[in-house]
Design a protein around this motif. Structure first.
Motif, PDB file in Angstrom:
ATOM      1  N   HIS A  93      47.812  -3.830  13.489  1.00 33.54           N
ATOM      2  CA  HIS A  93      46.506  -4.123  14.092  1.00 33.54           C
ATOM      3  C   HIS A  93      46.195  -2.990  15.062  1.00 33.54           C
ATOM      4  CE1 HIS A  93      47.306  -8.309  12.805  1.00 33.54           C
ATOM      5  NE2 HIS A  93      46.012  -8.247  12.540  1.00 33.54           N
ATOM      6  N   TYR A  94      45.151  -2.238  14.758  1.00 30.16           N
ATOM      7  CA  TYR A  94      44.786  -1.052  15.523  1.00 30.16           C
ATOM      8  C   TYR A  94      44.314  -1.407  16.932  1.00 30.16           C
ATOM      9  CZ  TYR A  94      42.271   3.250  16.710  1.00 30.16           C
ATOM     10  OH  TYR A  94      41.824   4.384  17.331  1.00 30.16           O
ATOM     11  N   ASP A  95      44.887  -0.735  17.921  1.00 33.60           N
ATOM     12  CA  ASP A  95      44.466  -0.862  19.317  1.00 33.60           C
ATOM     13  C   ASP A  95      43.957   0.504  19.761  1.00 33.60           C
ATOM     14  OD1 ASP A  95      44.047  -1.401  21.957  1.00 33.60           O
ATOM     15  OD2 ASP A  95      46.122  -1.903  22.428  1.00 33.60           O
ATOM     16  N   PRO A  96      42.635   0.719  19.824  1.00 34.23           N
ATOM     17  CA  PRO A  96      42.093   2.047  20.133  1.00 34.23           C
ATOM     18  C   PRO A  96      42.455   2.555  21.522  1.00 34.23           C
ATOM     19  CG  PRO A  96      40.342   0.423  20.090  1.00 34.23           C
ATOM     20  CD  PRO A  96      41.588  -0.266  19.605  1.00 34.23           C
ATOM     21  N   LEU A  97      42.824   1.683  22.442  1.00 32.03           N
ATOM     22  CA  LEU A  97      43.175   2.133  23.787  1.00 32.03           C
ATOM     23  C   LEU A  97      44.557   2.759  23.854  1.00 32.03           C
ATOM     24  CD1 LEU A  97      41.706  -0.821  25.832  1.00 32.03           C
ATOM     25  CD2 LEU A  97      40.670   1.388  25.329  1.00 32.03           C
ATOM     26  N   LYS A  98      45.394   2.558  22.850  1.00 28.06           N
ATOM     27  CA  LYS A  98      46.724   3.165  22.837  1.00 28.06           C
ATOM     28  C   LYS A  98      46.725   4.557  22.222  1.00 28.06           C
ATOM     29  CE  LYS A  98      49.561  -0.937  22.823  1.00 28.06           C
ATOM     30  NZ  LYS A  98      50.608  -1.667  22.134  1.00 28.06           N
ATOM     31  N   ARG A  99      45.689   4.881  21.474  1.00 28.56           N
ATOM     32  CA  ARG A  99      45.641   6.165  20.781  1.00 28.56           C
ATOM     33  C   ARG A  99      45.142   7.252  21.717  1.00 28.56           C
ATOM     34  NH1 ARG A  99      41.617   8.516  17.604  1.00 28.56           N
ATOM     35  NH2 ARG A  99      42.457  10.174  16.345  1.00 28.56           N
ATOM     36  N   VAL A 100      45.859   8.368  21.777  1.00 34.44           N
ATOM     37  CA  VAL A 100      45.471   9.506  22.605  1.00 34.44           C
ATOM     38  C   VAL A 100      44.800  10.526  21.683  1.00 34.44           C
ATOM     39  CG1 VAL A 100      46.285  11.341  24.112  1.00 34.44           C
ATOM     40  CG2 VAL A 100      47.410   9.106  24.151  1.00 34.44           C
ATOM     41  N   PRO A 101      43.505  10.819  21.872  1.00 27.77           N
ATOM     42  CA  PRO A 101      42.821  11.774  21.001  1.00 27.77           C
ATOM     43  C   PRO A 101      43.341  13.192  21.231  1.00 27.77           C
ATOM     44  CG  PRO A 101      41.368  11.083  22.756  1.00 27.77           C
ATOM     45  CD  PRO A 101      42.614  10.257  22.879  1.00 27.77           C
ATOM     46  N   PRO A 102      43.185  14.065  20.234  1.00 25.71           N
ATOM     47  CA  PRO A 102      43.638  15.451  20.414  1.00 25.71           C
ATOM     48  C   PRO A 102      42.811  16.160  21.476  1.00 25.71           C
ATOM     49  CG  PRO A 102      42.475  15.203  18.343  1.00 25.71           C
ATOM     50  CD  PRO A 102      42.631  13.834  18.917  1.00 25.71           C
ATOM     51  N   ARG A 103      43.425  17.124  22.153  1.00 25.17           N
ATOM     52  CA  ARG A 103      42.736  17.863  23.201  1.00 25.17           C
ATOM     53  C   ARG A 103      41.692  18.784  22.582  1.00 25.17           C
ATOM     54  NH1 ARG A 103      44.321  17.500  28.137  1.00 25.17           N
ATOM     55  NH2 ARG A 103      43.645  19.589  28.698  1.00 25.17           N
ATOM     56  N   PRO A 104      40.548  18.959  23.236  1.00 19.46           N
ATOM     57  CA  PRO A 104      39.524  19.865  22.704  1.00 19.46           C
ATOM     58  C   PRO A 104      40.006  21.316  22.737  1.00 19.46           C
ATOM     59  CG  PRO A 104      38.856  18.996  24.835  1.00 19.46           C
ATOM     60  CD  PRO A 104      40.126  18.301  24.453  1.00 19.46           C
TER      61      PRO A 104
ATOM     62  N   MET B 124      34.105  14.167  15.737  1.00 20.06           N
ATOM     63  CA  MET B 124      35.225  13.272  15.491  1.00 20.06           C
ATOM     64  C   MET B 124      35.062  12.028  16.367  1.00 20.06           C
ATOM     65  SD  MET B 124      39.202  14.132  15.650  1.00 20.06           S
ATOM     66  CE  MET B 124      40.050  13.191  16.844  1.00 20.06           C
ATOM     67  N   LYS B 125      35.194  10.888  15.760  1.00 18.72           N
ATOM     68  CA  LYS B 125      35.027   9.640  16.487  1.00 18.72           C
ATOM     69  C   LYS B 125      36.374   9.116  16.992  1.00 18.72           C
ATOM     70  CE  LYS B 125      30.973   7.977  14.081  1.00 18.72           C
ATOM     71  NZ  LYS B 125      30.417   6.872  13.319  1.00 18.72           N
ATOM     72  N   LEU B 126      36.352   8.544  18.161  1.00 16.44           N
ATOM     73  CA  LEU B 126      37.563   7.958  18.734  1.00 16.44           C
ATOM     74  C   LEU B 126      37.883   6.618  18.090  1.00 16.44           C
ATOM     75  CD1 LEU B 126      39.805   8.017  20.847  1.00 16.44           C
ATOM     76  CD2 LEU B 126      38.229   6.937  22.431  1.00 16.44           C
ATOM     77  N   PHE B 127      36.848   5.836  17.752  1.00 14.07           N
ATOM     78  CA  PHE B 127      37.042   4.491  17.221  1.00 14.07           C
ATOM     79  C   PHE B 127      36.716   4.421  15.738  1.00 14.07           C
ATOM     80  CE2 PHE B 127      35.867   3.904  21.738  1.00 14.07           C
ATOM     81  CZ  PHE B 127      37.095   3.466  22.169  1.00 14.07           C
ATOM     82  N   ARG B 128      37.175   5.374  14.967  1.00 13.55           N
ATOM     83  CA  ARG B 128      36.882   5.362  13.533  1.00 13.55           C
ATOM     84  C   ARG B 128      37.649   4.253  12.831  1.00 13.55           C
ATOM     85  NH1 ARG B 128      40.253  10.642  11.463  1.00 13.55           N
ATOM     86  NH2 ARG B 128      42.171  10.003  12.452  1.00 13.55           N
ATOM     87  N   LYS B 129      37.117   3.804  11.704  1.00 12.90           N
ATOM     88  CA  LYS B 129      37.684   2.663  10.991  1.00 12.90           C
ATOM     89  C   LYS B 129      38.860   3.047  10.087  1.00 12.90           C
ATOM     90  CE  LYS B 129      34.839  -0.516  12.379  1.00 12.90           C
ATOM     91  NZ  LYS B 129      35.234  -1.597  13.191  1.00 12.90           N
ATOM     92  N   ASN B 130      38.871   4.251   9.532  1.00 13.68           N
ATOM     93  CA  ASN B 130      39.904   4.638   8.576  1.00 13.68           C
ATOM     94  C   ASN B 130      41.047   5.402   9.247  1.00 13.68           C
ATOM     95  OD1 ASN B 130      38.420   6.875   9.158  1.00 13.68           O
ATOM     96  ND2 ASN B 130      38.214   7.598   7.067  1.00 13.68           N
TER      97      ASN B 130
END
Length: 70
Positions: free
Chosen positions: A44-55, A1-7
């Motif tokens: 407008h997507y800001d990737p630094l605000k998104r918290v990825p799910p925990r592993p 899973m990518k953190l900076f995905r486009k979709n």
């Protein structure tokens, strides 16, 4: 899973125009206070605000000594 995905699904929680003020509300520059799930055409997507799910954590209760021997 990518953190900076486009979709990415648009949500005000990680829009560069919004600032999260509580767990359920975001202060938007364009629309004022809106729910976290809200989005608009000005997203407008800001990737630094998104918290990825925990592993996923390792369940060691199901492991046996035989699992580690050859």
């Amino acid at each position: 899973m990518k953190l900076f995905r486009k979709n990415i699904d648009p949500r005000c929680a990680y829009c560069q125009r919004g600032q999260q003020i509580s767990e359920t509300d975001v202060m938007c520059v364009k629309h004022g206070i809106v729910p976290v799930e809200h989005h608009c055409r000005g997203f407008h997507y800001d990737p630094l605000k998104r918290v990825p799910p925990r592993p996923a954590s390792l369940d060691t209760a199901k492991l046996k000594e035989e699992d580690f021997s050859l």
